[in-house]
Design a protein around this motif. Structure first.
Motif, short mmCIF file in Angstrom:
data_model
loop_
_atom_site.label_atom_id
_atom_site.label_comp_id
_atom_site.label_asym_id
_atom_site.label_seq_id
_atom_site.Cartn_x
_atom_site.Cartn_y
_atom_site.Cartn_z
N THR A 125 -10.13 -14.47 -1.75
CA THR A 125 -10.23 -13.55 -0.62
C THR A 125 -8.90 -12.80 -0.50
OG1 THR A 125 -10.83 -13.37 1.71
CG2 THR A 125 -9.40 -15.21 1.10
N VAL A 126 -8.92 -11.67 0.21
CA VAL A 126 -7.73 -10.85 0.38
C VAL A 126 -7.31 -10.86 1.84
CG1 VAL A 126 -6.76 -8.52 0.22
CG2 VAL A 126 -8.30 -9.37 -1.56
N GLY A 173 5.72 -1.82 5.64
CA GLY A 173 4.57 -1.42 4.86
C GLY A 173 3.37 -2.29 5.16
N THR A 174 2.28 -1.98 4.47
CA THR A 174 1.05 -2.77 4.55
C THR A 174 0.83 -3.46 3.22
OG1 THR A 174 0.06 -1.29 6.18
CG2 THR A 174 -1.44 -2.68 4.91
N TYR A 175 0.52 -4.76 3.27
CA TYR A 175 0.44 -5.57 2.06
C TYR A 175 -0.92 -6.24 1.95
CZ TYR A 175 5.53 -5.08 1.86
OH TYR A 175 6.79 -4.57 1.79
N ASN A 176 -1.39 -6.34 0.72
CA ASN A 176 -2.59 -7.11 0.41
C ASN A 176 -2.18 -8.34 -0.40
OD1 ASN A 176 -4.30 -5.17 1.55
ND2 ASN A 176 -4.44 -4.05 -0.37
N VAL A 177 -2.64 -9.51 0.01
CA VAL A 177 -2.33 -10.74 -0.70
C VAL A 177 -3.65 -11.40 -1.11
CG1 VAL A 177 -1.23 -13.01 -0.61
CG2 VAL A 177 -0.22 -11.07 0.60
N ASN A 178 -3.80 -11.66 -2.41
CA ASN A 178 -5.01 -12.32 -2.91
C ASN A 178 -4.79 -13.83 -2.89
OD1 ASN A 178 -7.01 -13.45 -4.78
ND2 ASN A 178 -7.45 -11.33 -5.30
N GLU A 221 0.83 -1.19 0.00
CA GLU A 221 0.00 0.00 0.00
C GLU A 221 0.87 1.25 0.00
OE1 GLU A 221 -3.18 0.14 -0.20
OE2 GLU A 221 -3.70 -1.96 0.06
N ASN A 222 0.40 2.29 -0.64
CA ASN A 222 1.12 3.56 -0.71
C ASN A 222 0.75 4.41 0.51
OD1 ASN A 222 2.64 5.70 -1.54
ND2 ASN A 222 1.14 6.43 -3.06
N ASN A 223 1.24 4.00 1.68
CA ASN A 223 0.90 4.72 2.91
C ASN A 223 1.82 5.90 3.12
OD1 ASN A 223 -1.06 2.81 3.52
ND2 ASN A 223 0.42 1.46 4.55
#
Length: 712
Positions: free
Chosen positions: A642-643, A677-682, A619-621
């Motif tokens: 799901t994420v 950072g903060t990451y999203n994983v599908n 994420e672009n935090n």
């Protein structure tokens, strides 16, 4: 006629006084220029959809004669059309197609029908994409007259080029898009692949590179020929001194469009060889074969004909062909019997006329020869698909055969996308090269093909045909469904480099055509293989992936699944769709290997053909996370994707894994160092059964477990 021209000049001048205040004057170069065509190929003009004015010299008048013969020269059905070229430069990006969509009396106030070759004309119209080109549609609302602003002594001279400017080493040269719409001239070629219905043929150089000679002009288009044209498409093998014409492109293959009769210059023609046939469909051991052909000569007499065959690895043998007494154009020769099963026999036919000119069919006597394989027993799909020389053609092309196989993809798997990718059904009779084939839907029994289901065992009798470089069994005369719900053949593991970006007919790729295959552990290296990311007409739903051995294409539009690369902005409105972006990974992607628009590509069928999808996005935090955190997956429950979101405050070695209820690891989503950072994983669970699963995050000394539910 003079009065009409005066009216044209008067109204055009008056109208364009207003048009100049509203619509910008641009150059052809402004419309056509593509800055990265050498790497990405064609992309639509930046001016698509804009109404502009553009000037250029008329390369071909729209009508034969506006007073006495109001027949269009260039074939656009009911429309009028021409090509213009910039008068200030003849280098690159300076040719353009001009069209008037409606030519009924209400719209003839454009006076487009009055312009003539070499007129310098200003047009007002809308920049419109069509296939792999840009066009200008004359503005009809309001009806806007053209403006003749001058006249040249002759149309611009053609640019002198060679076939290698368009195809080199049998690969299309992407940079040649800069000649699109321009008038060029080629020399010293040989014709082949003549279409006796339309007049189209290929023009080859000595190295096998070619350009398609496309008969858009009705001086050359045999099925819409002008009544005073005497054109006949040159026989295969005809030496062509000169071809001049407009450059176009279709399916990434370049074409030249001759305009006027003197644009093709031929001094002599060799014998024409057509209607090649053999007297046996399946040739068994110890059976001789009679090969027949029709041979004639347009400007002389056929002096001799020969059948040139090669049995296995032995030397090629040439035998004279005998002329029939009842039909003096019919010749035949015999290939002797072969005693060894599976021997390949290939052959071509040559003929010489009274001028000493020789004709050959096929023209390519190395890669394109006719052939058959001596076979005892029942025909298999692999026998019919087998094409060892690189032409892509079956040894049974044009013959009716009977084949049995298991349906590996039905119309619910590959519903297609638009008119260019129709419903498709495939069957296979084993695992390995040459074992799959497309089932065609032409003829009265075509509707029955659409009823097949994956896993059906079917026996079909039909004609083997080659359509758009794909072999199929079509025009079915008999269909038998033997059983249902059969186990499909094993999926074949390929490296991405096995298919790569290979051209049509390359045996190492061709052998997998229509076969169920997969790639393991791949990464998306380009989320749009044909243009920039995101929606657009140059996004055909194709991505590049690699397992580290080289890029190859995966087609996302054709299958019945939720994975997409945003070829259409409307796809974002469906929350079930899964965006496949740059850097996304799959542990496996499988599907049917297909060929279309000059590329081999994998076509996944449904969601379960995508296994282990991971998109790892930071994420672009604006600030670094203050603590480790693992969030609840969303949605939950989920089906099939799901994420999972997690945050790390320090650079850490991160592991994110999925486990089932009994503690077995079913998937590793992340296993590498990550910056803060903060990451999203599908996570895609298409290959898992419904139930409770756990996901565990380990990062540095941090450890967290959460539960999720998959419901199918």
């Amino acid at each position: 006629m003079k009065l009409k021209l005066l009216l044209l000049l008067f109204f055009a001048g008056a109208s364009l006084t207003l048009a100049q205040k509203v619509y910008p004057l641009v150059t052809i170069h402004d419309i056509q220029y593509i800055d990265s065509v050498d790497t990405k190929g064609f992309r639509n003009s930046l001016l698509v959809g804009d109404t502009v004015r553009v000037q250029g010299a008329i390369m071909v008048r729209p009508l034969v004669d506006p007073d006495t013969a109001r027949t269009p020269i260039m074939y656009y059905a009911q429309r009028w059309g021409t090509y213009i070229q910039d008068t200030t430069s003849n280098q690159f990006w300076n040719g353009l197609n001009i069209l008037q969509n409606d030519t009924t009396s209400a719209f003839q106030g454009t006076f487009f029908d009055l312009v003539d070759t070499s007129d310098v004309v200003e047009f007002t119209g809308v920049v419109t994409p069509y296939g792999q080109t840009n066009e200008l549609m004359i503005l009809l609302n309001p009806v806007t007259p053209v403006n003749i602003i001058g006249k040249l002594s002759k149309r611009p001279d053609p640019i002198q080029l060679s076939v290698t400017d368009f195809m080199n080493n049998l690969q299309s040269v992407k940079d040649a898009f800069k000649y699109s719409g321009m008038y060029v001239e080629l020399h010293n070629l040989v014709s082949a692949n003549r279409n006796s219905s339309t007049g189209q043929f290929n023009a080859y150089d000595a190295n096998g590179n070619y350009i398609i000679v496309y008969p858009q002009s009705r001086y050359f288009r045999l099925n819409y020929l002008l009544p005073y044209s005497h054109y006949q498409a040159p026989a295969d093998g005809t030496p062509i001194n000169t071809i001049r014409g407009i450059v176009s492109v279709f399916n990434n293959v370049f074409e030249i469009l001759p305009i006027y009769p003197n644009d093709i210059y031929i001094t002599a023609t060799p014998p024409i060889i057509t209607n090649i046939s053999r007297d046996k469909i399946q040739v068994n051991t110890d059976q001789s074969v009679i090969v027949s052909a029709k041979i004639s000569d347009l400007d002389g007499v056929v002096k001799s004909a020969a059948l040139n065959y090669k049995i296995g690895n032995s030397a090629r043998v040439s035998v004279n062909m005998d002329r029939s007494v009842s039909d003096t154009t019919l010749y035949s020769g015999m290939i002797p019997a072969v005693s060894i099963d599976s021997t390949i026999v290939n052959y071509y036919i040559s003929a010489k006329d009274n001028d000493g000119l020789k004709g050959y069919t096929p023209t390519d006597t190395v890669n394109g020869n006719y052939f058959y394989q001596v076979l005892n027993g029942t025909l298999k799909i692999r026998d019919v698909q087998y094409s060892p020389f690189g032409s892509g053609y079956s040894g049974y092309n044009g013959f009716y055969v009977t084949l049995t196989g298991i349906v590996t993809a039905d119309t619910s798997d590959l519903p297609g996308f638009g008119s260019s990718t129709p419903l498709r059904v495939y069957m296979q009779d084993g695992s390995g090269p040459w074992t799959g084939i497309l089932i065609g839907t032409m003829g009265m029994k075509g509707i029955d093909v659409l009823k097949f289901k994956r896993g059906d065992s079917v026996t079909l009798t039909g004609k083997i045909v080659e359509n758009y470089s794909v072999t199929s069994i079509d025009s079915l005369t008999n269909i038998v469904v033997n059983s249902n719900n059969n186990t499909l053949p094993n999926v074949i593991d390929l490296k991405t480099s096995d298919i790569g970006k290979k051209a049509s007919g390359i045996v190492t790729a061709e052998q997998w055509e229509s076969v169920l295959v997969d790639y393991k552990n791949v990464t998306v290296t380009d989320d749009n293989a044909d243009g920039v990311s995101g929606p657009g007409t140059t996004n055909h739903g194709e991505i590049f992936v690699t397992d580290g051995s080289g890029d190859t294409r995966v087609e996302l539009q054709d299958g019945n699944h939720h994975y997409e690369n945003m070829w259409d902005a409307a796809l974002a409105n469906d929350p079930s769709n899964i965006f496949v972006g740059l850097g996304a990974k799959f542990s496996e992607v499988r599907g049917i290997l297909y060929y279309s628009f000059s590329y081999y590509k994998l076509a996944p069928r449904k969601d379960d053909d995508f296994v282990g999808f991971v998109t790892d996005v930071q994420e672009n935090n604006s600030s670094t996370p203050k603590s480790y955190e693992l969030s609840q997956n969303y949605p939950n429950p989920f089906n099939p994707s799901t994420v999972i979101t997690y945050s790390i405050p320090n650079e850490s070695s991160v592991s994110l894994k999925i486990y089932n209820l009994i503690g077995q690891e079913v998937k590793t989503l992340v296993d590498e160092n990550k910056v803060p950072g903060t990451y999203n994983v599908n996570f895609n669970a298409s290959n898992l059964s419904s139930g409770i699963y756990f996901y565990i995050l380990r990062a540095g000394n941090y450890y967290q477990v959460k539960k999720m539910m998959l419901i199918k």
